[in-house]
Design a protein around this motif. Structure first.
Motif, PDB file in Angstrom:
ATOM      1  N   GLY A 180       0.835  -1.219   0.000  1.00 33.50           N
ATOM      2  CA  GLY A 180       0.000   0.000   0.000  1.00 33.50           C
ATOM      3  C   GLY A 180       0.860   1.256   0.000  1.00 33.50           C
ATOM      4  O   GLY A 180       0.578   2.231  -0.704  1.00 33.50           O
ATOM      5  N   ARG A 181       1.929   1.248   0.794  1.00 36.20           N
ATOM      6  CA  ARG A 181       2.832   2.421   0.813  1.00 36.20           C
ATOM      7  C   ARG A 181       3.509   2.610  -0.539  1.00 36.20           C
ATOM      8  O   ARG A 181       3.635   3.728  -1.031  1.00 36.20           O
ATOM      9  CB  ARG A 181       3.887   2.244   1.897  1.00 36.20           C
ATOM     10  CG  ARG A 181       3.319   2.335   3.319  1.00 36.20           C
ATOM     11  CD  ARG A 181       4.429   2.268   4.342  1.00 36.20           C
ATOM     12  NE  ARG A 181       5.355   3.373   4.140  1.00 36.20           N
ATOM     13  CZ  ARG A 181       6.522   3.491   4.790  1.00 36.20           C
ATOM     14  NH1 ARG A 181       6.884   2.569   5.664  1.00 36.20           N
ATOM     15  NH2 ARG A 181       7.303   4.510   4.577  1.00 36.20           N
ATOM     16  N   SER A 182       3.956   1.525  -1.146  1.00 36.72           N
ATOM     17  CA  SER A 182       4.621   1.639  -2.460  1.00 36.72           C
ATOM     18  C   SER A 182       3.651   2.190  -3.503  1.00 36.72           C
ATOM     19  O   SER A 182       4.000   3.047  -4.324  1.00 36.72           O
ATOM     20  CB  SER A 182       5.143   0.271  -2.904  1.00 36.72           C
ATOM     21  OG  SER A 182       6.116  -0.215  -1.999  1.00 36.72           O
ATOM     22  N   PHE A 183       2.419   1.715  -3.491  1.00 42.86           N
ATOM     23  CA  PHE A 183       1.422   2.211  -4.445  1.00 42.86           C
ATOM     24  C   PHE A 183       1.156   3.708  -4.247  1.00 42.86           C
ATOM     25  O   PHE A 183       1.034   4.471  -5.211  1.00 42.86           O
ATOM     26  CB  PHE A 183       0.137   1.405  -4.279  1.00 42.86           C
ATOM     27  CG  PHE A 183      -0.981   1.898  -5.170  1.00 42.86           C
ATOM     28  CD1 PHE A 183      -0.976   1.609  -6.539  1.00 42.86           C
ATOM     29  CD2 PHE A 183      -2.012   2.681  -4.647  1.00 42.86           C
ATOM     30  CE1 PHE A 183      -1.992   2.072  -7.340  1.00 42.86           C
ATOM     31  CE2 PHE A 183      -3.009   3.136  -5.465  1.00 42.86           C
ATOM     32  CZ  PHE A 183      -3.008   2.832  -6.818  1.00 42.86           C
ATOM     33  N   ALA A 184       1.069   4.143  -2.983  1.00 50.06           N
ATOM     34  CA  ALA A 184       0.829   5.575  -2.694  1.00 50.06           C
ATOM     35  C   ALA A 184       1.990   6.429  -3.201  1.00 50.06           C
ATOM     36  O   ALA A 184       1.797   7.514  -3.764  1.00 50.06           O
ATOM     37  CB  ALA A 184       0.627   5.763  -1.190  1.00 50.06           C
ATOM     38  N   GLN A 185       3.237   5.919  -2.997  1.00 47.94           N
ATOM     39  CA  GLN A 185       4.403   6.671  -3.471  1.00 47.94           C
ATOM     40  C   GLN A 185       4.394   6.782  -4.989  1.00 47.94           C
ATOM     41  O   GLN A 185       4.682   7.839  -5.557  1.00 47.94           O
ATOM     42  CB  GLN A 185       5.681   5.988  -2.992  1.00 47.94           C
ATOM     43  CG  GLN A 185       5.909   6.118  -1.482  1.00 47.94           C
ATOM     44  CD  GLN A 185       7.148   5.353  -1.033  1.00 47.94           C
ATOM     45  OE1 GLN A 185       7.759   4.650  -1.839  1.00 47.94           O
ATOM     46  NE2 GLN A 185       7.512   5.504   0.238  1.00 47.94           N
ATOM     47  N   ILE A 186       4.069   5.690  -5.663  1.00 49.87           N
ATOM     48  CA  ILE A 186       4.024   5.719  -7.135  1.00 49.87           C
ATOM     49  C   ILE A 186       2.941   6.685  -7.613  1.00 49.87           C
ATOM     50  O   ILE A 186       3.133   7.465  -8.549  1.00 49.87           O
ATOM     51  CB  ILE A 186       3.768   4.309  -7.683  1.00 49.87           C
ATOM     52  CG1 ILE A 186       4.984   3.414  -7.401  1.00 49.87           C
ATOM     53  CG2 ILE A 186       3.470   4.353  -9.178  1.00 49.87           C
ATOM     54  CD1 ILE A 186       4.767   1.961  -7.743  1.00 49.87           C
ATOM     55  N   SER A 193       4.120  10.184  -7.175  1.00 47.38           N
ATOM     56  CA  SER A 193       5.149  10.516  -8.173  1.00 47.38           C
ATOM     57  C   SER A 193       4.511  10.821  -9.528  1.00 47.38           C
ATOM     58  O   SER A 193       4.888  11.770 -10.215  1.00 47.38           O
ATOM     59  CB  SER A 193       6.132   9.361  -8.299  1.00 47.38           C
ATOM     60  OG  SER A 193       7.081   9.619  -9.319  1.00 47.38           O
ATOM     61  N   VAL A 194       3.507  10.012  -9.919  1.00 45.57           N
ATOM     62  CA  VAL A 194       2.828  10.240 -11.204  1.00 45.57           C
ATOM     63  C   VAL A 194       2.106  11.586 -11.187  1.00 45.57           C
ATOM     64  O   VAL A 194       2.130  12.347 -12.157  1.00 45.57           O
ATOM     65  CB  VAL A 194       1.837   9.098 -11.485  1.00 45.57           C
ATOM     66  CG1 VAL A 194       0.942   9.445 -12.680  1.00 45.57           C
ATOM     67  CG2 VAL A 194       2.598   7.809 -11.742  1.00 45.57           C
ATOM     68  N   THR A 195       1.456  11.899 -10.052  1.00 42.91           N
ATOM     69  CA  THR A 195       0.747  13.186  -9.938  1.00 42.91           C
ATOM     70  C   THR A 195       1.720  14.358 -10.074  1.00 42.91           C
ATOM     71  O   THR A 195       1.443  15.342 -10.785  1.00 42.91           O
ATOM     72  CB  THR A 195       0.020  13.257  -8.591  1.00 42.91           C
ATOM     73  OG1 THR A 195      -0.900  12.170  -8.488  1.00 42.91           O
ATOM     74  CG2 THR A 195      -0.737  14.578  -8.465  1.00 42.91           C
ATOM     75  N   ALA A 196       2.870  14.272  -9.392  1.00 43.16           N
ATOM     76  CA  ALA A 196       3.864  15.348  -9.464  1.00 43.16           C
ATOM     77  C   ALA A 196       4.401  15.503 -10.885  1.00 43.16           C
ATOM     78  O   ALA A 196       4.601  16.625 -11.379  1.00 43.16           O
ATOM     79  CB  ALA A 196       5.012  15.053  -8.495  1.00 43.16           C
TER      80      ALA A 196
END
Length: 261
Positions: free
Chosen positions: A24-30, A33-36
């Motif tokens: 879940g943490r890895s998905f949130a980070q990805i 990153s895509v949003t930024a």
């Protein structure tokens, strides 16, 4: 045995929960990153659109200045015609004045030649007519003098207007030439991060001048001037200003940054 199975089940659930939390943490980070990245791409796109709009506006301003110069040139032609006409009128008025002065002098000579003491009625009448003619000639002479002075004033005013127009056009031309600098990058040193531009002091560039490197309608990056010579400028590449995936190359155009301000 039941206790052992229970303990194993509990361990399995704990391990599964741990891995689910990590995923879940890895998905949130990805996702962040895509949003930024999307925000950055949109920002770059807006900046590119703004530059294109500024380039279009600058081209329109240049066309407007050219049209104004053409209008001012037409005004100069008109003023020159008026000056020529005023000069001709003044010359003609002066010629008429000289002719009347000549006639006036001739009349005075004739009066001086009349015998003293001779006053026949016909002669008196002729003398009176001559005096009348002299008075009329003098009045016309004064009128012509005033006309000449008036025409000379018109000529002076027209010449002053012409000088003002010429000075205005020269000022506009200097401003336009200064703001229409077009130069090129002739050499790039990627190791040391500097370029050589084929324009220098002769084009009005100083160490305080701000330069942009463009390719087509896109801005490649900005330059910081290191030294300026007669026909050459050495400038550092500002890495933070380079467009995404772009590098300055020989042949890229160099223009004044204040064209976009």
């Amino acid at each position: 045995m039941t206790k052992v199975l229970f303990i194993l089940s509990a361990v399995v659930m704990l391990v599964a929960t741990f891995f689910a939390y990590q995923n879940g943490r890895s998905f949130a980070q990805i996702r962040d990153s895509v949003t930024a990245t999307n925000v950055k791409v949109q920002s770059e796109l807006n900046a590119a659109n703004a530059i294109v709009a500024q380039v279009t506006k600058t081209a329109n301003d240049a066309d407007a200045v050219k049209q104004e110069v053409d209008i001012e040139n037409e005004k100069i032609k008109s003023q020159k015609l008026k000056i020529a006409q005023a000069d001709n009128d003044a010359k003609r008025a002066q010629e008429e004045l000289d002719d009347r002065n000549k006639k006036l002098a001739e009349l005075k000579v004739k009066l001086d030649k009349l015998p003293k003491g001779v006053k026949p009625e016909t002669l008196v009448e002729d003398i009176n007519n001559i005096k009348k003619t002299i008075a009329e000639s003098q009045a016309e002479t004064e009128a012509k003098k005033k006309e000449v002075e008036s025409e000379e004033g018109k000529v002076a005013d027209a010449r002053k207007g012409l000088d003002d127009l010429v000075r205005k056009i020269e000022d506009r031309k200097k401003s336009f030439d200064r703001n229409s600098l077009m130069a090129q990058v002739v050499a790039v040193n990627p190791d040391w991060g500097f370029v050589i531009v084929n324009a220098g002091q002769s084009k009005g560039i100083t160490e305080a001048t701000k330069l942009l490197v463009v390719r087509g309608t896109q801005t490649v990056g900005k330059l910081s001037i290191v030294s300026v010579q007669g026909e050459r400028t050495i400038a550092n590449i500002l890495p933070d200003t380079l467009g995404s995936g772009m590098q300055i190359a020989p042949g890229d155009r160099v223009i004044l940054e204040n064209l976009y301000q």
